[in-house]
Design a protein around this motif. Structure first.
Motif, PDB file in Angstrom:
ATOM      1  N   PRO A  75      36.750  34.507  34.818  1.00 55.05           N
ATOM      2  CA  PRO A  75      37.819  33.764  35.495  1.00 55.05           C
ATOM      3  C   PRO A  75      38.447  34.587  36.611  1.00 55.05           C
ATOM      4  CG  PRO A  75      37.972  33.457  33.126  1.00 55.05           C
ATOM      5  CD  PRO A  75      36.896  34.493  33.359  1.00 55.05           C
ATOM      6  N   LYS A  77      40.700  34.301  40.305  1.00 60.36           N
ATOM      7  CA  LYS A  77      41.503  33.515  41.220  1.00 60.36           C
ATOM      8  C   LYS A  77      40.932  33.578  42.629  1.00 60.36           C
ATOM      9  CE  LYS A  77      44.896  31.909  38.698  1.00 60.36           C
ATOM     10  NZ  LYS A  77      44.986  30.443  38.479  1.00 60.36           N
ATOM     11  N   ALA A 252      45.575  32.986  29.823  1.00 63.27           N
ATOM     12  CA  ALA A 252      46.990  32.626  29.629  1.00 63.27           C
ATOM     13  C   ALA A 252      47.344  31.341  30.360  1.00 63.27           C
ATOM     14  CB  ALA A 252      47.916  33.770  30.057  1.00 63.27           C
ATOM     15  N   PHE A 256      43.594  27.002  34.773  1.00 58.07           N
ATOM     16  CA  PHE A 256      43.336  28.222  35.537  1.00 58.07           C
ATOM     17  C   PHE A 256      42.948  27.911  36.981  1.00 58.07           C
ATOM     18  CE2 PHE A 256      40.609  31.677  37.042  1.00 58.07           C
ATOM     19  CZ  PHE A 256      41.490  32.742  36.898  1.00 58.07           C
TER      20      PHE A 256
ATOM     21  N   PHE B  14      45.273  42.008  44.509  1.00 56.57           N
ATOM     22  CA  PHE B  14      43.864  41.684  44.575  1.00 56.57           C
ATOM     23  C   PHE B  14      43.149  41.871  43.254  1.00 56.57           C
ATOM     24  CE2 PHE B  14      43.403  42.439  49.413  1.00 56.57           C
ATOM     25  CZ  PHE B  14      44.049  41.250  49.632  1.00 56.57           C
ATOM     26  N   PRO B  17      43.275  38.933  38.548  1.00 58.40           N
ATOM     27  CA  PRO B  17      42.670  37.634  38.728  1.00 58.40           C
ATOM     28  C   PRO B  17      43.416  36.524  38.013  1.00 58.40           C
ATOM     29  CG  PRO B  17      41.484  38.848  37.062  1.00 58.40           C
ATOM     30  CD  PRO B  17      42.582  39.734  37.550  1.00 58.40           C
ATOM     31  N   ILE B  18      44.419  36.885  37.267  1.00 58.94           N
ATOM     32  CA  ILE B  18      45.028  35.934  36.366  1.00 58.94           C
ATOM     33  C   ILE B  18      46.438  35.597  36.835  1.00 58.94           C
ATOM     34  CG2 ILE B  18      45.623  35.542  33.960  1.00 58.94           C
ATOM     35  CD1 ILE B  18      42.665  35.992  34.396  1.00 58.94           C
ATOM     36  N   ALA B  19      46.804  34.368  36.661  1.00 60.11           N
ATOM     37  CA  ALA B  19      48.134  33.939  37.079  1.00 60.11           C
ATOM     38  C   ALA B  19      49.193  34.364  36.079  1.00 60.11           C
ATOM     39  CB  ALA B  19      48.159  32.428  37.216  1.00 60.11           C
ATOM     40  N   ALA B  21      51.820  34.157  33.254  1.00 60.49           N
ATOM     41  CA  ALA B  21      51.764  33.364  32.029  1.00 60.49           C
ATOM     42  C   ALA B  21      53.141  32.899  31.602  1.00 60.49           C
ATOM     43  CB  ALA B  21      51.140  34.193  30.930  1.00 60.49           C
ATOM     44  N   PHE B 388      48.827  38.773  30.360  1.00 63.03           N
ATOM     45  CA  PHE B 388      48.330  38.462  31.694  1.00 63.03           C
ATOM     46  C   PHE B 388      49.473  38.265  32.685  1.00 63.03           C
ATOM     47  CE2 PHE B 388      44.570  37.017  29.174  1.00 63.03           C
ATOM     48  CZ  PHE B 388      43.697  37.963  29.685  1.00 63.03           C
TER      49      PHE B 388
END
Lengths: 460, 546
Positions: A75, A77, A252, A256, B14, B17-19, B21, B388
């Motif tokens: 995953p 972004k 999370a 996504f 950068f 990768p995860i938004a 939470a 995250f």
């Protein structure tokens, strides 16, 4: 300026008009992850649900599109949000699985127009050129017999792991290094050396990853299972994100890809897709004649069957899903209480499988599930890529199974070759000797070989 | 350093990768099963005032099977050696074995750190004692001999509570720093009578046998409880970070010493940007949480745990730090369960990815000093799970580690070679806690968590286990790093495989910056493997436990 106004118009329209939801209706037909050995009706129901999912054109109301995420298998972004539903190169590039897998029937291969552009999807994920420095262009493979391929790969992996374990135990007991030939189902994957302290020297491996897992799918042989491939492809090609990799546990987030749709595909949906693919019948041989029979003999005489082995023996037709070899991010047997077991013997086509003296099923794949170097200095048409894929060098590919080849032109990993003669002559590297035998043969013998290959078809 | 800080921000954006939470922790919570007694370990940390601190353990392979064995301090009770008999993926199993120490040497032990001092095939042990510290030379098969004399090492008579080691450039043997606590013989003790710390540099003349005749006092000492060599500014010259206990010092503070080869150590001062920080410093843990190449430091204390990160005003020779514990939700200032709302007392701190989700988690051993009424009596250990969202989420209770014990030192490592980190906690006046990580509890049993890698370095003839090296593991856009360090924590150290969680990645690329600064080429490996990287060799090797 015009583009800007158009974009504004779309936004304005979207904001003002009430939209009509139009989901495909294919998702969620199977409520619960299958468990244990499925009966024939249970399996049929699952297969039907999978077929519907495979054929359905996912809509934005299903969750198609991934404006906030890339095509990557991890995953990731997107750096630049994209609200285009489709993007021809990095994807999403199709509404349905069957948009590409349709030749000669759904589940089949695809013409050049269905080529996809494989990239890692991490940096330069939104490339807008087919320049090979950004992606590898790949033809669409057919899926017939895929369940048996995965079962073969699992058994071969199990054999290789057992050989490794045995060598390690011998090395520990004898306190000496033990070098072992890695041969399974008659296919050699080189050697490994087990050291007394439990270390393993992997330098002599051949055609297999260092974890000794046979990955039977994709032209590079880098996909472990139908389940893994399905999850990858759903995200890449459709922007449909399965929860078992893109859901809250690993990101999370239940959205996504930031398209406003949560939990787009559940684990049972993936199981249905796997069940349909895994139970597709094997390709067949039809229309044989004297010329083709001669061609079959020549396939062996030229040395083609050194890699394109006519049949590999399979001990069991019980297909576990999830399977045993996937890593986290794809469900595997250790992640569920009781995996579903699809008994392929329940299917009518399975009754056509021949058996050997040991009672093993002979899978007529014409392959070895092994990777080979396909170029040399003078024959290098298959070395037309710049990027390695998942640790596999740019000119190394897994032996293409020949079953169904009569139905799946054009040929080659990029669908570059319109005739069988062309693709045979493009074989270099490890296949050079066989290729030269073909090249040096009489025209009649070459015709015969091609005639035989054309009898290996996918029957609707 | 300002430029570095700006780069750090970009890197963080950068590489993440995860938004966000939104504060909800949705990753796996490990189920930690306490099985010390069943595993065969009976050892508690005992003794009067001098043993209110300390209580550590060393985790290392003493018999060449690559499984982590244990040397556990006992205070006034003898230290014990336990050989790991666990099978891969099975229940934890240890067998007590004689360490061969005399009764005198085996008692009054506060902690221990493993270290291959003499570059032979066997890991040695540095044993912190009340009184003479010991260097134990490993002989193989979990046998040891006292080597103070052979290594020309004066163990002194101090109350040693901390240790760190590092190979300074060009040296064949490690430089060793000992952290000392209160000077009990000084007038007015214990208040304001902190013993200086000591730096032991190997004599340049010795090439085959270490010679630690030369000892440099690190004055002033401020009653230290943990030390760590750390390359805080990416200079390639690790400095010595010391955390100190304000309980006993007068005018003391936290310390950072510049350690340059062949030059006297020099303490960073206020004029050089070092900010005065006074805490009840108990333990240090280092991690590069924002992936900018510059480490953060978790400092355990009484009350708030601190997280020191470089301030925007910092520069490459200006170590100015600010506290980021609050913004990261990792202050862990009072018990997270139970009715006791008094401040906590933190000891061992250690970052690790205990659920293999790629986010570092923080373990903190907790426990009242003895009977301090102003601090929590029921003070369970913390398991702060990295989320995250970039913050930490307390999951000690859910994980099953919230026991009513007084923790001190600890080890977070994979005792049964199943790819999931286990946990040993040394407790004061009660048996150690030994938690086996079972994975995630479900209605039908336990399931494994994310993918992982365990990496062993082989640096060659000198500094074999590559203390001071940096390992980076790349999966997708994420690059994780770990330093190979001996030091920090609370009286506890470990060697062996360095663990990385890989989440859903099934492949990874490893690069190593060896202790001398040279970078390796990239090694491509598959997930869920024990990997050995031999320096200079083109290929990694895999190791398979039995």
């Amino acid at each position: 300026m015009i583009a800007g106004l158009l974009a504004l118009g779309v936004v304005t329209t979207a904001a003002q008009e009430e939209t009509v939801s139009d989901p495909s209706g294919a998702i969620g037909q199977i409520a619960k992850l299958p468990e244990g050995v499925l009966t024939r009706p249970e399996l049929k129901k699952l297969i039907n649900a999978g077929e519907k999912l495979f054929k359905t054109k996912f809509t934005i109301d299903d969750g198609a599109g991934r404006p906030g995420a890339t095509q990557a298998i991890i995953p990731t972004k997107a750096r630049h949000r994209s609200d285009n539903a489709f993007k021809r190169l990095p994807g999403p590039d199709a509404a349905a699985c069957s948009s590409c897998h349709n030749d000669p029937v759904v589940g089949g291969a695809g013409d050049f127009v269905t080529n996809v552009f494989v990239s890692e999807g991490f940096s330069n994920a939104d490339f807008d050129t087919s320049d090979p420095q950004f992606s590898n262009e790949r033809g669409t493979n057919h899926l017939f017999g895929a369940g048996l391929l995965e079962l073969l790969a699992r058994e071969m992996t199990s054999d290789l792991h057992a050989l490794r374990k045995e060598a390690l135990e011998k090395a520990a007991t004898s306190n000496e290094a033990v070098r072992v030939d890695l041969v399974t189902k008659g296919v050699s994957f080189g050697r490994l050396t087990a050291l007394p302290d439990g270390l393993v020297d992997l330098r002599e491996l051949s055609g297999v990853d260092t974890d000794l897992v046979i990955r039977p799918f994709s032209q590079k042989g880098v996909m472990t299972s139908l389940r893994q491939f399905t999850i990858n492809a759903l995200n890449h090609h459709h922007g449909m994100q399965p929860s078992e990799r893109f859901g809250k546990r690993w990101t999370a987030s239940d959205d996504f890809d930031e398209d406003g749709k949560t939990n787009e595909l559940g684990a049972a949906d993936i199981s249905a897709l796997v069940a349909w693919q895994a139970t597709l019948p094997i390709p067949q041989q039809t229309g044989t004649n004297d010329l083709a029979q001669a061609g079959k003999r020549l396939l062996g005489e030229f040395g083609c069957t050194n890699c394109h082995i006519e049949a590999l023996p399979l001990r069991s037709l019980l297909f576990s899903d999830p399977g045993p070899l996937d890593a986290s991010g794809t469900l595997n047997t250790s992640q569920v209480s009781n995996p579903g077991i699809y008994d392929i013997a329940l299917l009518d086509w399975a009754k056509t499988l021949e058996k050997n003296a040991k009672g093993e099923f002979l899978v007529p794949l014409f392959g070895d599930l092994k990777r080979h170097k396909m170029t040399d200095r003078s024959v290098n048409a298959l070395g037309n890529e710049l990027l390695s894929q998942r640790f596999v060098g740019r000119d190394i590919f897994m032996t293409s199974e020949l079953w169904g080849i009569g139905s799946t032109a054009p040929y080659g990993h990029r669908n570059d070759f319109s005739t069988l003669d062309q693709i045979i002559l493009a074989h270099g590297g490890d296949a050079r000797k066989a290729r030269d035998s073909y090249k040096d043969a009489t025209r009649e013998d070459r015709r015969a070989l091609i005639a035989y290959l054309k009898t290996l078809v996918i029957k609707p | 350093m300002r430029k570095l800080a700006a780069g750090a921000l970009i890197a963080a954006v950068f590489c993440t990768p995860i938004a966000s939470a939104n504060g909800v922790f949705t990753s796996d919570i490990p189920s930690m099963h306490e099985e010390a007694e069943a595993a065969g370990i009976i050892q508690s940390y005992e003794g009067p005032w001098e043993f209110f601190v300390g209580g550590g353990a060393a985790s290392f392979d003493c018999n060449g099977d690559r499984m982590p064995d244990l040397f556990i301090a006992g205070g006034t009770a003898p230290a014990k050696l336990y050989v790991n008999r666990s099978r891969a993926g099975g229940a934890l199993e240890f067998e007590e074995k004689s360490h061969g120490l005399t009764q005198r040497d085996a008692t009054k032990v506060l902690g221990a750190y493993p270290l291959n001092i003499d570059n032979d095939d066997h890991t040695d042990l540095v044993v912190l004692r009340l009184g003479e510290n010991l260097l134990l030379k490993g002989l193989g098969d979990c046998r040891f001999e006292k080597a103070n004399r052979v290594f020309s090492f004066d163990g002194g008579r101090a109350w040693s509570t901390g240790f760190a080691a590092n190979w300074e450039k060009g040296n064949a043997f490690p430089t060793m720093a000992f952290g000392n606590y209160v000077d009990r013989s000084a007038p007015g003790t214990p208040w304001g009578t902190c013993e200086p710390n000591v730096l032991n540099r190997p004599a340049n003349s010795s090439k085959t046998v270490p010679n630690y005749q030369e000892q440099l006092p690190l004055e002033p000492g401020h009653c230290s409880l943990s030390l760590l060599f750390t390359d805080w500014n990416k200079s390639g010259e690790p400095a010595l970070r010391i955390t100190n206990d304000r309980q006993y010092y007068r005018g003391g503070q936290e310390q950072l010493w510049r350690i340059r080869p062949s030059a006297p150590p020099r303490q960073y001062s206020r004029s050089q940007g070092w900010k005065n920080l006074r805490i009840w410093g108990m333990g240090i843990a280092e991690a590069d949480l924002d992936q900018d190449g510059l480490p953060e430091y978790a400092l355990s204390s009484m009350g708030d745990t601190m997280l020191q990160t470089l301030d925007p005003d910092a520069d490459s020779d200006r170590p100015t730090y600010r506290d980021a514990a609050f913004e990261k939700q990792m202050t862990a200032h009072r018990p997270y369960t139970g009715t006791d709302l008094k401040p906590s007392t933190g000891w061992h701190t250690q970052f690790s990815d205990i659920n293999n989700d790629t986010r570092l988690d923080l373990f903190i051993a907790k426990g009242n000093v003895e009977s301090m009424p102003d601090f929590a009596a029921f003070d369970p250990d913390n398991l702060l799970m990295g989320g995250f969202d970039g913050k930490f989420h307390e999951k000690g209770k859910e994980a099953g580690i919230a026991l009513n014990r007084r923790g001190r030192g600890a080890v977070v490592t994979d005792f049964n070679a199943d790819g999931m980190l286990d946990l040993l906690v040394v407790n004061r006046k009660s048996n150690v806690s030994l938690f086996r990580n079972l994975g995630v509890k479900t209605s039908w049993g336990h399931r494994p968590m994310g993918n992982w890698l365990a990496i062993e370095l082989n640096n060659g003839k000198v500094n074999r286990s590559a203390v001071g090296a940096k390992i980076t593991v790349k999966t997708g856009n994420l690059t994780q790093s770990r330093m190979v360090q001996i030091g920090g924590g609370h009286a506890s150290g470990q060697t062996g495989f360095i663990h990385f969680g890989l989440g859903v990645a099934e492949r990874a690329t490893i690069r190593v910056q060896w202790p001398d600064g040279d970078w390796s080429h990239a090694y491509r490996v598959f997930a869920n493997k024990f990997v050995q990287i031999p320096r200079g060799k083109p290929d990694a090797l895999y190791w398979y436990p039995r």
